[in-house]
Design an enzyme around this catalytic site. Structure first.
Site, short mmCIF file in Angstrom:
data_model
loop_
_atom_site.label_atom_id
_atom_site.label_comp_id
_atom_site.label_asym_id
_atom_site.label_seq_id
_atom_site.Cartn_x
_atom_site.Cartn_y
_atom_site.Cartn_z
N GLU A 578 0.83 -1.19 0.00
CA GLU A 578 0.00 0.00 0.00
C GLU A 578 0.88 1.25 0.00
O GLU A 578 0.43 2.34 0.38
CB GLU A 578 -0.93 0.01 1.22
CG GLU A 578 -1.94 -1.13 1.25
CD GLU A 578 -2.97 -1.01 0.12
OE1 GLU A 578 -3.15 0.10 -0.40
OE2 GLU A 578 -3.56 -2.04 -0.23
N GLN A 861 3.33 -0.80 10.67
CA GLN A 861 2.68 -0.89 9.36
C GLN A 861 3.14 0.32 8.55
O GLN A 861 2.60 1.43 8.68
CB GLN A 861 1.16 -0.92 9.50
CG GLN A 861 0.65 -2.17 10.21
CD GLN A 861 -0.87 -2.19 10.31
OE1 GLN A 861 -1.56 -1.29 9.83
NE2 GLN A 861 -1.38 -3.22 10.98
N THR A 862 4.18 0.09 7.75
CA THR A 862 4.83 1.22 7.05
C THR A 862 3.91 1.88 6.04
O THR A 862 4.11 3.05 5.71
CB THR A 862 6.11 0.74 6.36
OG1 THR A 862 5.79 -0.31 5.44
CG2 THR A 862 7.12 0.23 7.37
N CYS A 863 2.94 1.15 5.52
CA CYS A 863 2.04 1.75 4.54
C CYS A 863 1.23 2.89 5.15
O CYS A 863 0.78 3.79 4.44
CB CYS A 863 1.08 0.69 3.99
SG CYS A 863 1.92 -0.68 3.17
N PHE A 864 1.03 2.81 6.47
CA PHE A 864 0.20 3.81 7.14
C PHE A 864 0.99 4.63 8.16
O PHE A 864 0.41 5.36 8.96
CB PHE A 864 -0.97 3.12 7.84
CG PHE A 864 -1.76 2.21 6.95
CD1 PHE A 864 -2.59 2.74 5.97
CD2 PHE A 864 -1.64 0.83 7.04
CE1 PHE A 864 -3.31 1.91 5.13
CE2 PHE A 864 -2.36 -0.01 6.19
CZ PHE A 864 -3.19 0.54 5.24
#
Length: 895
Positions: A578, A861-864
């Site tokens: 993401e 959670q690196t996407c967020f």
């Protein structure tokens, strides 16, 4: 000779003070005669000033040169007191006038002249206390509420009237009439209000606490543009020149706390009154344009304009009028004003501390007002933008005019930078995503540039001096092309331009996604209420073979698909992309792809920058690798991945934008060679034969040598250059040729291949509008890692912002050194660098993920940009497990 009106000097309080006002005044009319007590005519010399005591011997002063002028608001001088029953004898049907070198002064027609028999009319006879009081009240109403004495009937060719107390207690009336200003030209004999006089007034006011006298004098000047244009000049200069540094120093005294607010209010009101008069005269043209505009510089220096504690509407009223004046000026007159700023405000500290902050503050506050209304419907904002462009160009003119002069005196780069304002000082700092969304700015630009097809946006000079860039006085709006934020891109921060570029990239990606949707996908989208799985390009790589897998993918993929959104899958690792996986893909790939082991690039040990290697074997495989390098950089830009882990010099981005390189660009590429060439240019001979001495010391020819896999090679810099010695006279030619070879010719093949790969992905007009320095900042620069800034933008899920446990977390993060802080960023966001707008823009989310008893490590959670943090029993355990997690950050299997 034109003269200026000396009206704002402090009113004399005693007779012995009057000599100063007369002796420092201007000359009497060209043909002036004094009628003595017995009627004898005595002529005064043409260029002689007269004191009060000399006039006491005269009954009547009469001028033989007469003329009418209904519009002039300047004055000539005489004195009338009850002790000396004399009067200017004037003969005119409408106004009684005195001519002095073409400068005309008038007495209102209601002031009747003497009859032929010498009898005084009632208006000029010795005044009673009642009549004097009435006149004073009328004067105050017409000039300024704070003035108890001064100009009378300012719209009807006024004169100055004072009352001097006598020893007997009887008031004497003194009428001072001084030479006319033709809109701003001062006499050599005096200035209207000198800096020294104002400084003395302020000094006295500061000591006594009584500011009324200083306020009166300054306000009287500010209210009259013609008077202001002739004030605050260098004394004794042949040409009129504003003493800006001294004016700034005197004005700064008025910023101190003890100065009453009423003084500041009076100054702002007077400035507004004067500017209304000046803007009413636009268009200004003719030979006196410079003189008529000089007062604008004084208005810009007023400290009240940058003091936010005062009512915003009062400050904005003055700045709006200044900006409106600039917007209404013809382009030729704007050039005149620009030259005035460059020549009469040349001190960097004056621009940096006074003028630019005032205009910048005005624009920032207008942006906030626009954000509150969610509209760009404020013409005054755009007028202010044009004013800031004028200041920007004046600074550039100063830089251009003075750099060579300063450099010739041996000034270093730091000294040169301190002599001018940095480009960042002109930025509208309030302009960000929270004030005006980037999408709005993009839509503005697309409307003007025909949906972005035209990549050649105008320069600031072209915007300011275009014949069509004049204010429409009926609508108060500038042309539409000047009311576009990104047209003024030099006033917009790199971070905001990056946001606009990101929005542009996303819009293009979505447009291509829609084009790739087939009939079945469209039908599925309709059935799903408009939501459909959009196509993207997916790359699968093995972390250990990331370079080989990427090269193979880019060699086989259809080039058109690279404009779709990029998603990444690491083999054998969990995680759905993401945005976080793609970010890590670039962070891992780029350092390996540009590693020296591939012999395509080299890293300079001093500057730590990466540049093309000269030891390159030309082959199809090498060409493919350079093309891949260009595509990867382009993909990082196009997919909005900033701060890639590679340190290119600005010179690379200059080449990508087609700009020529010079010796200064070599400093980042190869500092050792740059220093050597600088020493060649700065070398001075010690003998009469400079050429021979130079040849004997340096032993250079017009050739360049380099190492190619252990073998020394030499190439001529010009035809037959290996046999031509470099001497003192030809050293500059040698330096130019060597720089061109090292930065251009020697790497031409590999650079063009890399450039073709980059352009295959990045073809946006918005990218073209960036300067090379801005492009370098966007792709490579590493902003400061400010933990406090990151905390200000953080959000919480399961915790409270003031929770003691959260305070402990931030204490731990504050204690980290830069390498560990980078690891924390990589752990939580996938990138070890901050966005250009700072760590606040990350909007880090700290989410509660369990309580004691637990030995679970923090995860992310690196996407967020989300940190999943258990609540540990002590700060020591928190620090220990957090450090353990960030030291093992690579990979997506930790969760």
């Amino acid at each position: 000779m034109d003269h200026s009106v000396a009206l704002a000097l402090p009113a004399p309080e005693r007779r012995d003070q009057l000599d100063r006002y007369l002796s420092e005044g201007s000359y009497l009319p060209t043909k002036t005669r004094i009628l003595g007590e017995k009627g004898k005519i005595e002529w005064l010399p043409h260029d002689r000033t007269t004191s009060y005591s000399a006039l006491l011997k005269a009954d009547v002063i009469d001028s033989t040169e007469m003329g009418d002028d209904d519009d002039d608001d300047g004055l000539s001088r005489t004195v009338s007191t009850p002790a000396v029953p004399g009067l200017i004898r004037l003969n005119s049907k409408k106004h009684r006038t005195l001519a002095d070198h073409g400068a005309v002064a008038s007495i209102p027609e209601d002031a009747q002249a003497a009859d032929d028999d010498g009898q005084l009319p009632a208006a000029f006879s010795a005044p009673s206390s009642k009549s004097v009081k009435g006149e004073a009240e009328e004067d105050e109403n017409e000039l300024h509420p704070s003035l108890s004495q001064g100009l009378t009937s300012p719209n009807r060719n006024p004169y100055v009237k004072f009352r001097l107390p006598s020893q007997e207690g009887l008031a004497s009336e003194v009428v001072l009439l001084k030479p006319l200003v033709q809109a701003g030209v001062a006499s050599k004999a005096f200035s209207v209000l000198s800096v020294g006089d104002l400084a003395e007034l302020c000094k006295t006011a500061k000591a006594s606490g009584e500011w009324q006298h200083a306020s009166r004098s300054l306000c009287a000047v500010l209210r009259s543009p013609s008077v202001l244009n002739s004030s605050f000049h260098f004394q004794g200069f042949r040409k009129q020149h504003l003493d800006a540094g001294a004016v700034y120093d005197v004005f700064e005294v008025m910023t101190e706390e003890e100065v009453p607010v009423t003084v500041h209010d009076a100054v702002l009101e007077a400035a507004e009154h004067g500017l209304k008069q000046l803007t009413a005269e636009v268009p200004i043209s003719g030979t006196t344009t410079q003189e008529r505009l000089r007062g604008v510089l004084v208005y810009l220096l007023l400290p009240q304009l940058r003091m936010v504690k005062f009512i915003q509407s009062r400050r904005h009223a003055v700045l709006s009028l200044i900006a409106e004046l600039v917007a209404a000026l013809a382009p030729s007159d704007r050039r005149v004003l620009l030259d005035l700023i460059a020549t009469e405000l040349p001190q960097a500290f004056v621009l940096s501390k006074a003028v630019v902050p005032a205009v910048r503050g005005f624009l920032n506050e207008r942006v906030q007002l626009l954000a509150a209304r969610r509209a760009l419907d404020d013409p005054h904002f755009w007028h202010g933008v044009l004013l800031m462009q004028l200041l920007f160009l004046a600074n550039e003119k100063l830089r251009e005019d003075k750099s060579a002069e300063l450099a010739s005196h041996g000034s270093d780069t730091v000294s040169l930078q301190n002599s001018f304002l940095r480009s960042e000082e002109f930025l509208i700092s309030a302009l960000d995503e929270n004030s005006i969304p980037a999408q709005v700015a993009l839509q503005q630009l697309l409307q003007v540039t025909r949906r972005g097809s035209d990549s050649s946006l105008p320069t600031p000079a072209e915007l300011l001096f275009d014949e069509a860039s004049v204010l429409n006085r009926s609508t108060m709006w500038l042309p539409q092309s000047l009311c576009v934020l990104l047209m003024h891109r030099n006033l917009v921060s790199v971070a905001y331009k990056q946001s606009v570029l990101q929005v542009s990239n996303i819009m293009k990606q979505r447009s291509l996604q829609d084009q790739h949707l087939g009939p079945q996908q469209i039908l599925a989208a309709i059935m799903a209420g408009g939501h459909a799985a959009r196509p993207f390009v997916l790359i699968r790589v093995n972390r250990e073979k990331i370079v080989e897998d990427t090269v193979r993918f880019l060699r086989e993929v259809d080039a058109a698909l690279l404009h779709l959104p990029l998603k990444v899958n690491f083999e054998g690792e969990e995680g759905q992309d993401e945005g976080g996986l793609r970010r890590e893909f670039f962070q891992v790939l780029i350092p390996r792809l540009f590693d020296e082991s591939y012999a395509m690039f080299r890293q300079d040990p001093e500057s730590q920058t990466t540049w093309f290697s000269l030891s390159v074997v030309e082959s199809e495989d090498t060409d493919l690798m350079f093309r891949v390098c260009g595509i990867v950089i382009g993909l990082a830009v196009y997919n909005n991945e900033s701060g890639i882990r590679i340190s290119f010099p600005v010179a690379l981005f200059k080449k990508l934008k087609g700009e020529a390189l010079a010796l200064a660009d070599l400093q980042d590429v190869n500092p050792t060679v740059w220093m050597s060439l600088q020493q060649l240019l700065s070398w001075t001979p010690s003998t009469d034969d400079a050429n021979k001495e130079f040849e004997d010391i340096f032993c250079l020819t017009f050739a360049a040598s380099y190492e190619f896999f252990g073998e020394n090679k030499s190439v001529p810099l010009k035809e037959g250059g290996e046999d031509v010695s470099v001497n003192f006279d030809s050293r500059e030619e040698y330096v130019d040729l060597y720089c061109n070879w090292l930065l251009e010719a020697s790497i031409e093949r590999q650079f063009k291949i890399l450039q073709s790969g980059f352009n295959q992905v990045v073809d946006s007009a918005l990218w073209s509008m960036l300067t090379a320095k801005e492009a370098h900042t966007m792709v490579c620069c590493e902003p400061v890692l400010d933990v406090a800034d990151m905390r200000s933008g953080a959000r919480y899920d399961g915790y409270e912002a003031e929770d003691p446990y959260i305070n402990d977390l931030w204490k731990v993060l504050h204690s980290l050194d830069i390498p560990r802080l980078k690891k924390f960023l990589a752990f939580t966001t996938g990138a070890d660098r901050a966005p250009l707008s700072g760590l606040k823009a990350l909007q880090l989310i700290v989410k509660k993920n369990g309580v004691e008893p637990t030995d679970r490590l923090p995860t992310a959670q690196t996407c967020f940009n989300m940190l999943l943090l258990p609540r540990y029993e002590s700060v020591e355990k928190l620090e220990k497990l957090l450090l353990l997690a960030i030291e093992n950050t690579e990979g997506f299997g930790l969760q």
